[in-house]
Design an enzyme around this catalytic site. Structure first.
Site, PDB file in Angstrom:
ATOM      1  N   LYS A   1      49.913  30.428  40.704  1.00 20.78           N
ATOM      2  CA  LYS A   1      49.118  29.856  41.785  1.00 20.78           C
ATOM      3  C   LYS A   1      49.235  28.327  41.828  1.00 20.78           C
ATOM      4  O   LYS A   1      48.971  27.715  42.857  1.00 20.78           O
ATOM      5  CB  LYS A   1      47.652  30.301  41.677  1.00 20.78           C
ATOM      6  CG  LYS A   1      47.436  31.752  42.118  1.00 20.78           C
ATOM      7  CD  LYS A   1      47.800  31.967  43.581  1.00 20.78           C
ATOM      8  CE  LYS A   1      47.152  33.152  44.285  1.00 20.78           C
ATOM      9  NZ  LYS A   1      47.648  34.479  44.038  1.00 20.78           N
TER      10      LYS A   1
ATOM     11  N   ARG B   1      41.539  33.035  37.161  1.00 22.84           N
ATOM     12  CA  ARG B   1      41.714  31.614  37.437  1.00 22.84           C
ATOM     13  C   ARG B   1      40.369  30.904  37.357  1.00 22.84           C
ATOM     14  O   ARG B   1      39.320  31.529  37.466  1.00 22.84           O
ATOM     15  CB  ARG B   1      42.285  31.402  38.841  1.00 22.84           C
ATOM     16  CG  ARG B   1      43.771  31.718  38.971  1.00 22.84           C
ATOM     17  CD  ARG B   1      44.247  31.473  40.386  1.00 22.84           C
ATOM     18  NE  ARG B   1      43.399  32.162  41.351  1.00 22.84           N
ATOM     19  CZ  ARG B   1      42.418  31.595  42.042  1.00 22.84           C
ATOM     20  NH1 ARG B   1      42.177  30.307  41.940  1.00 22.84           N
ATOM     21  NH2 ARG B   1      41.685  32.314  42.863  1.00 22.84           N
TER      22      ARG B   1
ATOM     23  N   SER C   1      41.630  38.334  47.099  1.00 22.13           N
ATOM     24  CA  SER C   1      41.866  39.121  45.894  1.00 22.13           C
ATOM     25  C   SER C   1      41.165  40.475  45.967  1.00 22.13           C
ATOM     26  O   SER C   1      39.986  40.555  46.335  1.00 22.13           O
ATOM     27  CB  SER C   1      41.375  38.332  44.683  1.00 22.13           C
ATOM     28  OG  SER C   1      41.734  39.008  43.512  1.00 22.13           O
TER      29      SER C   1
ATOM     30  N   ARG D   1      45.612  43.242  34.703  1.00 20.49           N
ATOM     31  CA  ARG D   1      46.779  42.982  35.550  1.00 20.49           C
ATOM     32  C   ARG D   1      48.062  43.439  34.886  1.00 20.49           C
ATOM     33  O   ARG D   1      48.135  43.588  33.664  1.00 20.49           O
ATOM     34  CB  ARG D   1      46.934  41.477  35.776  1.00 20.49           C
ATOM     35  CG  ARG D   1      45.848  40.838  36.580  1.00 20.49           C
ATOM     36  CD  ARG D   1      46.225  40.817  38.042  1.00 20.49           C
ATOM     37  NE  ARG D   1      45.180  40.215  38.850  1.00 20.49           N
ATOM     38  CZ  ARG D   1      45.312  39.986  40.160  1.00 20.49           C
ATOM     39  NH1 ARG D   1      46.416  40.274  40.783  1.00 20.49           N
ATOM     40  NH2 ARG D   1      44.316  39.465  40.829  1.00 20.49           N
TER      41      ARG D   1
ATOM     42  N   ASP E   1      52.541  38.686  47.465  1.00 23.71           N
ATOM     43  CA  ASP E   1      51.427  37.729  47.436  1.00 23.71           C
ATOM     44  C   ASP E   1      51.602  36.412  48.197  1.00 23.71           C
ATOM     45  O   ASP E   1      50.629  35.862  48.675  1.00 23.71           O
ATOM     46  CB  ASP E   1      51.106  37.408  45.974  1.00 23.71           C
ATOM     47  CG  ASP E   1      49.719  36.825  45.770  1.00 23.71           C
ATOM     48  OD1 ASP E   1      48.755  37.372  46.324  1.00 23.71           O
ATOM     49  OD2 ASP E   1      49.608  35.806  45.073  1.00 23.71           O
TER      50      ASP E   1
ATOM     51  N   LYS F   1      46.563  43.713  49.118  1.00 27.97           N
ATOM     52  CA  LYS F   1      47.895  43.182  49.459  1.00 27.97           C
ATOM     53  C   LYS F   1      48.991  43.854  48.635  1.00 27.97           C
ATOM     54  O   LYS F   1      49.973  44.362  49.176  1.00 27.97           O
ATOM     55  CB  LYS F   1      47.974  41.653  49.208  1.00 27.97           C
ATOM     56  CG  LYS F   1      47.132  40.817  50.133  1.00 27.97           C
ATOM     57  CD  LYS F   1      47.305  39.326  49.865  1.00 27.97           C
ATOM     58  CE  LYS F   1      46.918  38.874  48.471  1.00 27.97           C
ATOM     59  NZ  LYS F   1      45.501  39.129  48.128  1.00 27.97           N
ATOM     60  N   THR F   2      48.803  43.831  47.314  1.00 29.35           N
ATOM     61  CA  THR F   2      49.829  44.392  46.436  1.00 29.35           C
ATOM     62  C   THR F   2      49.918  45.904  46.610  1.00 29.35           C
ATOM     63  O   THR F   2      51.004  46.471  46.764  1.00 29.35           O
ATOM     64  CB  THR F   2      49.523  44.023  44.970  1.00 29.35           C
ATOM     65  OG1 THR F   2      49.529  42.599  44.863  1.00 29.35           O
ATOM     66  CG2 THR F   2      50.556  44.606  44.020  1.00 29.35           C
TER      67      THR F   2
ATOM     68  N   HIS G   1      49.055  33.401  52.218  1.00 34.88           N
ATOM     69  CA  HIS G   1      48.627  34.241  51.105  1.00 34.88           C
ATOM     70  C   HIS G   1      48.668  35.684  51.604  1.00 34.88           C
ATOM     71  O   HIS G   1      47.658  36.224  52.068  1.00 34.88           O
ATOM     72  CB  HIS G   1      47.204  33.840  50.677  1.00 34.88           C
ATOM     73  CG  HIS G   1      46.751  34.514  49.422  1.00 34.88           C
ATOM     74  ND1 HIS G   1      45.436  34.843  49.190  1.00 34.88           N
ATOM     75  CD2 HIS G   1      47.433  34.917  48.324  1.00 34.88           C
ATOM     76  CE1 HIS G   1      45.334  35.420  48.008  1.00 34.88           C
ATOM     77  NE2 HIS G   1      46.524  35.481  47.461  1.00 34.88           N
TER      78      HIS G   1
HETATM   79  P1  ATP Z   1      45.282  39.657  44.478  1.00 31.81           P
HETATM   80  O1  ATP Z   1      45.333  38.584  45.531  1.00 31.81           O
HETATM   81  O2  ATP Z   1      44.250  39.358  43.440  1.00 31.81           O
HETATM   82  O3  ATP Z   1      46.624  39.977  43.894  1.00 31.81           O
HETATM   83  P2  ATP Z   1      45.433  42.073  46.157  1.00 31.81           P
HETATM   84  O4  ATP Z   1      45.035  41.799  47.580  1.00 31.81           O
HETATM   85  O5  ATP Z   1      46.878  42.172  45.882  1.00 31.81           O
HETATM   86  O6  ATP Z   1      44.707  41.009  45.187  1.00 31.81           O
HETATM   87  P3  ATP Z   1      45.302  44.690  45.026  1.00 31.81           P
HETATM   88  O7  ATP Z   1      45.893  44.303  43.721  1.00 31.81           O
HETATM   89  O8  ATP Z   1      46.156  45.470  45.962  1.00 31.81           O
HETATM   90  O9  ATP Z   1      44.708  43.416  45.764  1.00 31.81           O
HETATM   91  O10 ATP Z   1      43.948  45.440  44.712  1.00 31.81           O
HETATM   92  C1  ATP Z   1      43.329  46.410  45.529  1.00 31.81           C
HETATM   93  C2  ATP Z   1      42.534  47.321  44.610  1.00 31.81           C
HETATM   94  O11 ATP Z   1      41.694  48.178  45.371  1.00 31.81           O
HETATM   95  C3  ATP Z   1      43.459  48.210  43.820  1.00 31.81           C
HETATM   96  O12 ATP Z   1      42.902  48.371  42.545  1.00 31.81           O
HETATM   97  C4  ATP Z   1      43.426  49.529  44.625  1.00 31.81           C
HETATM   98  O13 ATP Z   1      43.686  50.642  43.823  1.00 31.81           O
HETATM   99  C5  ATP Z   1      42.004  49.536  45.111  1.00 31.81           C
HETATM  100  N1  ATP Z   1      41.755  50.308  46.359  1.00 31.81           N
HETATM  101  C6  ATP Z   1      40.903  51.329  46.475  1.00 31.81           C
HETATM  102  N2  ATP Z   1      40.864  51.793  47.721  1.00 31.81           N
HETATM  103  C7  ATP Z   1      41.721  51.064  48.450  1.00 31.81           C
HETATM  104  C8  ATP Z   1      42.122  51.079  49.825  1.00 31.81           C
HETATM  105  N3  ATP Z   1      41.612  51.938  50.693  1.00 31.81           N
HETATM  106  N4  ATP Z   1      43.045  50.175  50.221  1.00 31.81           N
HETATM  107  C9  ATP Z   1      43.541  49.276  49.348  1.00 31.81           C
HETATM  108  N5  ATP Z   1      43.196  49.209  48.041  1.00 31.81           N
HETATM  109  C10 ATP Z   1      42.292  50.098  47.575  1.00 31.81           C
HETATM  110 MN    MN Z   2      48.168  41.063  44.606  1.00 28.84          MN
END
Ligand code: ATP
Ligand code: MN
Length: 536
Positions: free
Chosen positions: A201, A60, A239, A323, A258, A243-244, A221
């Site tokens: 978004k 973004r 980010s 992604r 999300d 979360k995901t 969020h």
């Molecule tokens: P966005 O808001 O951009 O969608 P998000 O909060 O959903 O971000 P994720 O997509 O879950 O974030 O990304 C977390 C990244 O960190 C993943 O690539 C995951 O494999 C990695 N990772 C490594 N170690 C950990 C951990 N202990 N807990 C969570 N994620 C981890």
């Molecule tokens: Mn996510």
């Protein structure tokens, strides 16, 4: 299940100013996948997923996101460098240029909606220049049934023209790309960027205004899931904090990954109908749910694959922000519809690249409000830049770029809801352990998952009752023991083997928290201020 809405019906979009376009209305995901291949705009991975490159933008562009200042927004929006004002007549002029650009072209139109709770449904018509962007809208928004599609009445309109370049000097934008929200006209106008995240978004930002202002609902969020016991958990975080990743838990039903709303009727609901996961270093072993969701219907973005269609998830040569989007039903264990009751546990996820925050701690109500308003995570410089110093990043409500109102509006709503619902709030550091970025390593996913499970099933609390260790710098209640996690992992200081270095870094981070919070002090009461770090 999947409402595919395979239809021969078409609609006219002349009334939007897009004249004589060849309208592809409500194509199935399969058709859009094929169209993308035929137009040479994507390739098929050997998983059967579509792979596209989003072009110049692979993320973004927050500096090019505007809100039209009008009667609805002028006194309510928190204007500044997050919510940048845009003049109404400039919007009209730019809208005319974009619709003119799309006229005579082949376009993709989709009717969809946001908000899984039927009382909050927001109908959306999406007009895309490219088939894969329209497929993204199919994946990420909710899919109306055939009955709902009969007489569909669109409320918001998204006009998405990645190939249209603005002329900043004339159009009032900062540069050639833009994402502009117009609340009076209920239009999201996106141009000059193919990054699909702008589409989702954009609607998220719109709901972050509409829901608290008109529907007494807190937009968040966060991701959400629910256990067999019916208890909801939600996960806030910026980010890359997890979360995901952490909401995709085979033991729990996924509500959404999300964006959610928390209503005044003690329910939460997903805004979306799909997931948008990071795939950097994705492995079947560590993240089986996400890995297996990559199949026909999914869209991979900006990944690198070989001539056999084998994706190398470790390859970040296009971007670190690789992604995949897929409809939520690509995940096996989902809650339908995507609605849950009041959360019992809330997790604030942070990827602390300084490696000083405890991997899990239990927050007091004051700390919960303080950390929500702070919205801390750390940014690590891209490896290619050769810089290995992390920087603290504070984003109020764990999502400031999407929040049109002043952060304290959301924080007040959250605090009240948390108290009324008797929620337990945990701060989880999914970032570094054993030292900062460059020295230590990322917390093992299996440990983070074990800590979260133990928090949810009550075994963490049972094992530590009245025996939390109060962190001398951050004042956080750290458990000393956690099922399925080696105890030494629970003390970040212990993992460093360098007390002096640890405390120096912890003090630095604590003072960053305090500096950042200065602008919110006038809104914070004593309880919230008592949630600040003790030192620093
Ligand atoms: P966005 O808001 O951009 O969608 P998000 O909060 O959903 O971000 P994720 O997509 O879950 O974030 O990304 C977390 C990244 O960190 C993943 O690539 C995951 O494999 C990695 N990772 C490594 N170690 C950990 C951990 N202990 N807990 C969570 N994620 C981890
Ligand atoms: Mn996510």
């Amino acid at each position: 299940m999947a409402a595919n809405n395979q239809t021969t019906k078409t609609i006219s979009i002349d009334k939007y100013g897009i004249k004589n376009a060849k309208v592809n209305y409500q194509l199935s995901a399969e058709n859009l996948h094929q169209e993308t291949l035929q137009k040479g705009q994507g390739k098929e991975a050997n998983s059967g997923a579509l792979a596209v490159n989003t072009g110049e933008f692979t993320g973004r562009s927050p500096m090019d996101r505007f809100i039209v200042k009008d009667k609805i927004t002028e006194d309510k929006v928190w204007w500044g460098n997050i919510n940048i004002p845009f003049e109404a007549d400039k919007f009209d002029a730019l809208y005319d240029k974009v619709t003119n650009y799309l006229s005579e072209k082949e376009v993709y139109v989709r009717d969809s909606y946001a908000c899984a709770d039927k009382d909050y449904k927001l109908n959306i018509r999406v007009i895309n220049e490219y088939p894969w962007s329209n497929m993204f809208a199919y994946n990420m928004f909710l899919r109306p049934t055939d009955a709902e599609l009969e007489g569909f009445d669109p409320e918001w309109l998204i006009v998405n023209a990645p190939g249209f370049m603005a002329d900043a000097a004339v159009d009032g934008t900062r540069q050639h790309n833009f994402a502009i929200l117009n609340f009076e006209k209920k239009i999201a106008l996106i141009g000059g960027t193919g990054y699909t995240g702008e589409i989702k978004k954009g609607i998220f930002s719109a709901l972050n205004f509409i829901l608290p202002v008109f529907k007494n609902t807190l937009p968040m969020h966060c991701s959400a899931n629910v256990g067999d016991d019916g208890e909801t958990a939600i996960f806030f975080g910026l980010s890359g904090t997890g979360k995901t990743t952490l909401s995709a838990d085979p033991e729990r039903k996924l509500i959404g990954d999300d964006e959610h709303g928390w209503t005044s009727e003690n329910t939460i609901f997903n805004f979306e109908g799909g997931c948008y996961a990071k795939v950097i270093n994705l492995s079947a072993e560590n993240e089986p749910d996400i890995y297996n969701a990559i199949k026909p219907g999914a869209i991979l973005e900006n990944v690198v694959m070989d001539e056999n269609g084998d994706v190398d998830f470790a390859d970040t040569s296009v971007t670190q922000n690789t992604r995949v989007s897929y409809p939520i039903f690509h995940i096996d264990n989902i809650q339908e519809p995507s609605v849950g009751k009041n959360p019992k546990n809330i997790f604030f996820l942070t990827a602390d690249a300084f490696g000083v925050l405890p991997p899990i701690s239990k927050l007091t109500p004051g700390q919960a409000a303080y950390h929500f308003i702070s919205g801390y995570t750390a940014k690590v410089a891209g490896t290619e830049a050769g810089v290995d110093k992390p920087t603290p990043s504070f984003s109020a409500c764990f999502g400031a770029p999407f929040m049109p109102l002043h952060p304290t509006k959301y924080a007040e709503m959250l605090s009240k809801k948390m108290k009324d619902a008797g929620v337990t709030v945990w701060l989880v550091n999914t970032g570094w352990t054993g030292g900062p970025y460059g020295v230590g390593s990322r917390m093992k996913l299996k440990y983070t998952r074990a800590m979260i499970s133990a928090a949810m099933d009550g075994s963490l609390e049972a094992a530590n009752k009245d025996n939390y260790h109060v962190h001398s710098v951050f004042g956080l209640n750290q458990p000393r023991t956690c099922p399925n996690v080696p105890s030494e992992v629970l003390s970040p200081r212990g993992t460093w083997n360098n007390d002096e270095g640890y405390y120096e870094t912890a003090h630095k981070l604590a003072s960053s928290f305090k500096t950042n919070f200065k602008k919110f002090e006038e809104y914070a009461n004593e309880e919230i201020m008592a949630g600040a770090p003790l030192k620093g």
